[in-house]
Scaffold this motif. Structure first.
Motif, PDB file in Angstrom:
ATOM      1  N   SER A  73      -3.078   3.262  -5.365  1.00 14.64           N
ATOM      2  CA  SER A  73      -2.369   3.122  -4.092  1.00 14.64           C
ATOM      3  C   SER A  73      -2.007   1.685  -3.743  1.00 14.64           C
ATOM      4  O   SER A  73      -1.492   1.433  -2.661  1.00 14.64           O
ATOM      5  N   HIS A  84       1.117   5.695  -0.260  1.00 16.74           N
ATOM      6  CA  HIS A  84       0.398   6.898   0.156  1.00 16.74           C
ATOM      7  C   HIS A  84       0.835   8.138  -0.637  1.00 16.74           C
ATOM      8  O   HIS A  84       0.507   9.251  -0.247  1.00 16.74           O
ATOM      9  N   ASN A 125       0.833  -1.200   0.000  1.00 17.91           N
ATOM     10  CA  ASN A 125       0.000   0.000   0.000  1.00 17.91           C
ATOM     11  C   ASN A 125       0.872   1.256   0.000  1.00 17.91           C
ATOM     12  O   ASN A 125       1.803   1.371   0.801  1.00 17.91           O
TER      13      ASN A 125
END
Length: 477
Positions: free
Chosen positions: A448, A430, A428
Motif C-alpha cells: 500500500s 487503498h 498511500n
C-alpha cells in the motif's frame, strides 16, 4: 472442720477467679489502634493508570482471640476487596471504615433527631441556644422544628451554628481498617498489601538536539502524583511501565507484592517483570498527599540521532482539482540501542525537544509522544513542520478505463534554506496499483505504499512527476 476450711479457701479463690475472668473479658473486648507511628517499612508501586500498590509493615502487639484491630493512616481510596493481611493471625473479618466527620455527614446522621441550634446576635453580642429537631438538610438550607414551628436555617453561614450532642457511632476523622483476628501468640510485624486509586506516574523527556541534528542529550523525568488523602513517608518507590488491566489478576498482585519485598539494585535500571518493566528509585522518597514530585529516572548525554523530513499523501481513484501547498513533517529519530547511547526500556511519555542557537541559547522546537520502547526499537518523533521546505502538489491526470483508473500527479519541491535537505515522499494506496511512469527513482515499500527519497540542494527546487494505474474494486454478488 476440713470441709469448712475448704469452703473458706474456695470463697477466697472465687473473687480472684471472677476478677481474672472479667479482666480477661475486658482485655478481649478492648480494641487496639495502630497508626503510622507503628510503621516499620513502606513500599509503593505506581502504575500509569491511576493505580497504586501499597505494602505497609506495621508493628503490632499480641492480639487476643476475637480482638478488634483498627489500622489508621491508610489510603482514602483503598480498594478494600484487594486487602491482604499477613502476620496478624487468622483474619475473621475486615472492614473499611470510611464514614468521615463533616458538617454534612453530621447533619445526615442527626436527621429526625434532637440537637441544639445556636444563633449569635451581632448587635447585642449575645448568643441564643435552643433545642430543635432536624427535619432535613440539602447542604445549603436545613429544616428544623422547635416550639411547634418549622423554619429554615442556613448551613455554614456566619451567625448560625449547630451543636451536636455527640459523635455518631462509627464516624471518625480519617479512614481506618477494622480487622478482627483469631489472635497471635506474641507481638509481630503485620504486612498490609492493597491496591488504591489516587496514585499514578507519567514520564516526561527533555531532548536537546545539536545543531547538526545527529546527536541528542536525553533526560527522562518521572512525575509522581499522590491524591490518596494520606502521606507516604520514607518509602521505597517502584514504577511499573506498561498497560495493566484493572483490577490486576490476584496472581499478579501476589507476585508484585513479592517482588516489592525483594532486594533490588540501587542503580535505578529497569527490571523485566511479567511482560512489563519495573523501575526502582535509587533512594527512598516521601510522597505527600496532594504532591506532584519529579525525579530523574533515565539520562544519556550522547544518543545518536537523525533529523529527517517526511511528506505523505493519499492516492484515490477520484478527480481532485485542488492544488495543495504544504510543509513536510520534521522527524527526530533514534535507535534505542546500546551502541547508539541507550539500550534500556523507555516508558511511554511526552518528549519535548530543544536545540541551541548560534549563541548557545536553547529553544523549544517541538514535542511528540514516545510510546513504550523496548531495547533495539526505533523511536520516531514528529516534532513540527519545516519552514524552509515547501511542497506543491496537484493532480495532472484522471482517466477511467474498463477495470482501472489512471492517475497522474506533479509535486514541486522547494528548499529555501542554505543547507542541502533530503525529503521522503510517501504515496498511500487503498487498492491494487502499479506505477506506469516516474521521473524520480522510487521504492515499493509494501502493498500500500510507494516512496521516493529526494535530495534538495540549498536554495533549489525540483519536480516529482508520476503516473499510476489503480484497479477497480470488484463488487461481490
Amino acid at each position: 472442720m476440713l470441709k469448712f476450711q475448704t469452703s473458706v479457701r474456695l470463697s477466697a479463690v472465687m473473687p480472684a477467679l471472677i476478677l481474672s475472668a472479667l479482666a480477661s473479658t475486658a482485655l478481649h473486648a478492648a480494641p487496639l489502634t495502630v497508626d503510622s507511628e507503628k510503621q516499620k517499612d513502606l513500599s509503593i508501586t505506581l502504575y500509569n493508570q491511576n493505580l497504586g500498590l501499597v505494602r505497609d509493615v506495621r508493628s503490632l502487639p499480641r492480639i487476643n482471640p476475637g480482638q478488634t484491630l483498627y489500622i489508621r493512616d491508610v489510603s482514602h481510596q483503598i480498594m478494600s476487596q484487594t486487602l491482604q493481611v499477613e502476620n496478624a493471625g487468622k483474619i475473621l473479618e475486615q472492614n473499611l471504615n470510611n464514614n468521615l466527620i463533616s458538617v454534612y455527614a453530621l447533619l445526615n446522621a442527626y436527621t429526625g433527631k434532637t440537637l441544639q441550634l445556636a444563633r449569635f446576635n451581632s448587635v447585642s453580642g449575645s448568643e441564643t441556644i435552643i433545642d430543635s429537631v432536624l427535619l432535613s438538610s440539602d447542604g445549603n438550607q436545613a429544616l428544623v422544628e422547635y416550639q411547634g414551628r418549622v423554619e429554615t436555617v442556613p448551613v455554614n453561614q456566619q451567625g448560625w451554628r449547630f451543636i451536636f450532642p455527640s459523635l455518631p457511632e462509627g464516624m471518625q476523622a480519617r479512614p481506618s481498617l477494622e480487622i478482627r483476628s483469631a489472635g497471635t501468640p506474641q507481638s509481630s510485624d503485620a504486612v498490609l498489601t492493597y491496591l488504591t486509586s489516587g496514585l499514578s506516574w507519567q514520564m516526561d523527556y527533555a531532548l536537546v538536539l545539536n545543531n547538526k541534528g545527529d546527536q541528542l542529550k536525553l533526560d527522562g523525568l518521572a512525575t509522581l502524583i499522590n491524591n490518596t488523602g494520606v502521606d507516604f513517608k520514607n518509602s521505597k518507590v517502584l514504577l511499573m511501565a506498561g498497560q495493566v488491566n484493572q483490577p490486576p489478576a490476584p496472581m499478579l498482585r501476589q507476585k508484585t507484592a513479592m517482588l516489592m519485598a525483594e532486594s533490588m539494585a540501587d542503580s535505578g535500571s529497569p527490571q523485566a517483570f511479567q511482560d512489563y518493566q519495573l523501575y526502582k528509585l535509587p533512594q527512598r522518597a516521601s510522597l505527600l498527599n496532594g504532591q506532584t514530585k519529579q525525579v530523574s529516572l533515565i539520562s544519556s548525554d550522547t544518543v545518536a540521532a537523525e533529523k529527517s523530513y517526511h511528506y505523505a499523501f493519499q492516492v484515490y481513484p477520484t478527480l481532485d482539482r485542488q492544488t495543495y501547498d504544504q510543509k513536510p513533517d520534521i522527524r527526530i529519530s533514534f535507535i534505542n540501542g546500546q551502541k547508539e547511547g541507550l539500550g534500556f526500556p523507555l516508558p511511554a511519555g511526552t518528549a519535548r525537544v530543544f536545540s541551541p542557537d548560534a549563541e548557545g541559547l536553547k529553544h523549544f522546537i517541538g514535542s511528540a509522544n514516545i510510546q513504550n520502547s523496548s531495547k533495539g526499537q526505533k523511536v520516531n518523533l514528529p516534532v513540527g513542520k519545516a519552514f524552509d521546505l515547501t511542497i506543491k502538489r496537484q493532480q495532472t491526470l484522471f482517466e477511467k478505463n474498463y477495470d482501472s483508473f489512471l492517475n497522474g500527479y506533479e509535486l514541486q519541491l522547494s528548499n529555501s534554506s542554505d543547507q542541502t535537505k533530503q525529503i521522503e515522499i510517501t504515496a498511500n494506496f487503498h487498492q491494487d496499483w502499479k506505477v506506469t511512469e516516474s521521473n524520480q527513482p522510487y521504492t515499493r515499500v509494501n502493498a500500500s505504499q510507494l516512496r521516493w527519497t529526494i535530495s534538495l540542494p540549498a536554495e533549489s527546487s525540483t519536480q516529482l512527476k508520476f503516473k499510476t494505474e489503480l484497479k477497480s474494486l470488484q463488487k461481490k454478488n
